[in-house]
Design a protein around this motif. Structure first.
Motif, PDB file in Angstrom:
ATOM      1  N   ALA A  44      42.435  42.776  43.490  1.00 48.65           N
ATOM      2  CA  ALA A  44      42.333  41.331  43.330  1.00 48.65           C
ATOM      3  C   ALA A  44      41.462  41.117  42.095  1.00 48.65           C
ATOM      4  CB  ALA A  44      41.726  40.694  44.569  1.00 48.65           C
ATOM      5  N   VAL A  63      44.806  36.884  43.815  1.00 49.90           N
ATOM      6  CA  VAL A  63      45.475  37.916  44.600  1.00 49.90           C
ATOM      7  C   VAL A  63      46.948  37.921  44.245  1.00 49.90           C
ATOM      8  CG1 VAL A  63      46.040  38.715  46.926  1.00 49.90           C
ATOM      9  CG2 VAL A  63      43.830  37.629  46.475  1.00 49.90           C
ATOM     10  N   TRP A 123      36.636  43.649  45.155  1.00 49.55           N
ATOM     11  CA  TRP A 123      37.822  43.151  44.476  1.00 49.55           C
ATOM     12  C   TRP A 123      39.020  44.087  44.628  1.00 49.55           C
ATOM     13  CZ3 TRP A 123      35.875  38.860  44.807  1.00 49.55           C
ATOM     14  CH2 TRP A 123      34.636  38.520  44.291  1.00 49.55           C
ATOM     15  N   LYS A 125      42.020  45.354  47.263  1.00 48.47           N
ATOM     16  CA  LYS A 125      42.663  44.751  48.431  1.00 48.47           C
ATOM     17  C   LYS A 125      43.661  45.722  49.026  1.00 48.47           C
ATOM     18  CE  LYS A 125      46.722  42.457  46.383  1.00 48.47           C
ATOM     19  NZ  LYS A 125      47.744  43.109  47.218  1.00 48.47           N
ATOM     20  N   GLN A 132      46.658  40.024  53.835  1.00 48.72           N
ATOM     21  CA  GLN A 132      46.033  40.779  52.761  1.00 48.72           C
ATOM     22  C   GLN A 132      44.527  40.635  52.914  1.00 48.72           C
ATOM     23  OE1 GLN A 132      48.141  38.814  49.444  1.00 48.72           O
ATOM     24  NE2 GLN A 132      49.051  40.788  48.983  1.00 48.72           N
ATOM     25  N   VAL A 134      40.789  41.358  51.075  1.00 51.83           N
ATOM     26  CA  VAL A 134      40.112  41.614  49.805  1.00 51.83           C
ATOM     27  C   VAL A 134      38.639  41.924  50.094  1.00 51.83           C
ATOM     28  CG1 VAL A 134      39.434  40.667  47.560  1.00 51.83           C
ATOM     29  CG2 VAL A 134      41.642  40.037  48.575  1.00 51.83           C
TER      30      VAL A 134
END
Length: 303
Positions: A44, A63, A123, A125, A132, A134
């Motif tokens: 991300a 994302v 950051w 993911k 999802q 992160v």
């Protein structure tokens, strides 16, 4: 408020912009402080959207759901004007921007609830079924993550955190998002974004890029973000004063939250000279006294 940052929090203060189309990655690349063209499927991005003068209009967790489909998670109160301004730059680009807030559940995970992000760096993911997740920067060593899923998807089990609990974790992570109270108040480095993965200095042009780059490479940056504590109430947007120059503010509160042990913790962007001694206060020279606390990460310039 519990002193233990452990559980889940529905992040109703956040919303999401969807960028969809064959040129979505390139369009975002041309507008944000981060590289979206070279984003890997396991990444991300923290990114800022700036004015031509380098002042932050919004910040995002970006994302990629697939190479042509991106979500920009941002403050909900800034989403309408941010979407409108971004849309002005679409022109003939093959990308469609929409408000996708109703299409996703956004949940903050902390402590053991953040287990789906275990092993990831900030950051990064991964997919977790239809969701999802992160990895975010930790708060006092406590792991944190952002859960993004279709509405109604069960989030990881955990105690319910209040909005103040989550906001305090955000403060303790040292990373302040842009909110309505701080629009156009900061260039990215004033919030240390270059030190926490929010600015890519190798990518091409974007609004404000020259100012951001000049601040980094010509030594013109005079303000940085610091953690502080006060026994009184703090709020985003408050001016910060230094006893050595009470006639003009030395900075501004970027993010604040009640501290579990009492008082308030905050991220303040203040003049570097104001950290060298003397009393800092919030709101006025007679306002709550601020105590500087250690940052939870190293500044890029200090590495």
């Amino acid at each position: 408020m519990s002193s233990s940052l452990e559980g889940t929090c529905a992040l109703t203060h956040l919303g999401a912009i969807r960028a969809h189309g064959e040129e979505a990655a390139r369009f975002l690349h041309s507008q944000l402080t981060q590289d979206t063209v070279l984003m890997r499927p396991d990444e991300a991005r923290l990114a800022a959207f700036c004015t031509a003068k380098g002042r932050m209009l919004a910040s995002f967790v970006v994302v990629a759901r697939d190479p042509q489909d991106f979500l920009l998670v941002t403050a909900r109160d800034l989403l309408p004007p941010t979407l409108k301004r971004l849309s002005m730059f679409v022109l003939r680009s093959k990308v469609k921007l929409t408000d996708a807030t109703a299409d996703v559940d956004l949940v903050g995970l902390a402590g053991s609830a953040a287990a789906p992000s275990e092993g990831l760096a900030p950051w990064q993911k991964r997919e977790a079924g239809p969701a999802q997740v992160v990895r975010l920067y930790p708060a006092d060593g406590v792991p944190r993550a952002l859960w993004i899923a279709p509405p109604g998807t069960p989030a990881p089990a955990g105690a319910t955190l209040t909005a103040d609990d989550w906001a305090w974790g955000e403060v303790r992570s040292g990373i302040a998002p842009v909110t309505a109270a701080t629009v156009e108040a900061f260039v990215p480095q004033m919030l240390n974004y270059e030190s926490v993965g929010g600015v890519n200095f190798k990518k091409g042009c974007y609004p404000g890029q020259e100012v951001v780059a000049r601040s980094q490479f010509r030594g013109t940056l005079k303000r940085r973000a610091f953690l502080v504590h006060a026994e009184g109430v703090l709020r985003a947007g408050q001016e910060v004063f230094h006893g050595g120059d009470p006639e003009q503010p030395a900075g501004q509160v970027a993010l604040a939250a009640p501290a579990p042990g009492g008082g308030f913790d905050a991220i303040v962007a203040i003049q570097l000279s104001a950290t060298q001694g003397g009393q800092l206060t919030a709101g006025s020279v007679d306002g709550p006294a601020l105590t500087l606390l250690p940052l939870p990460y190293a500044l890029l310039a200090d590495i």
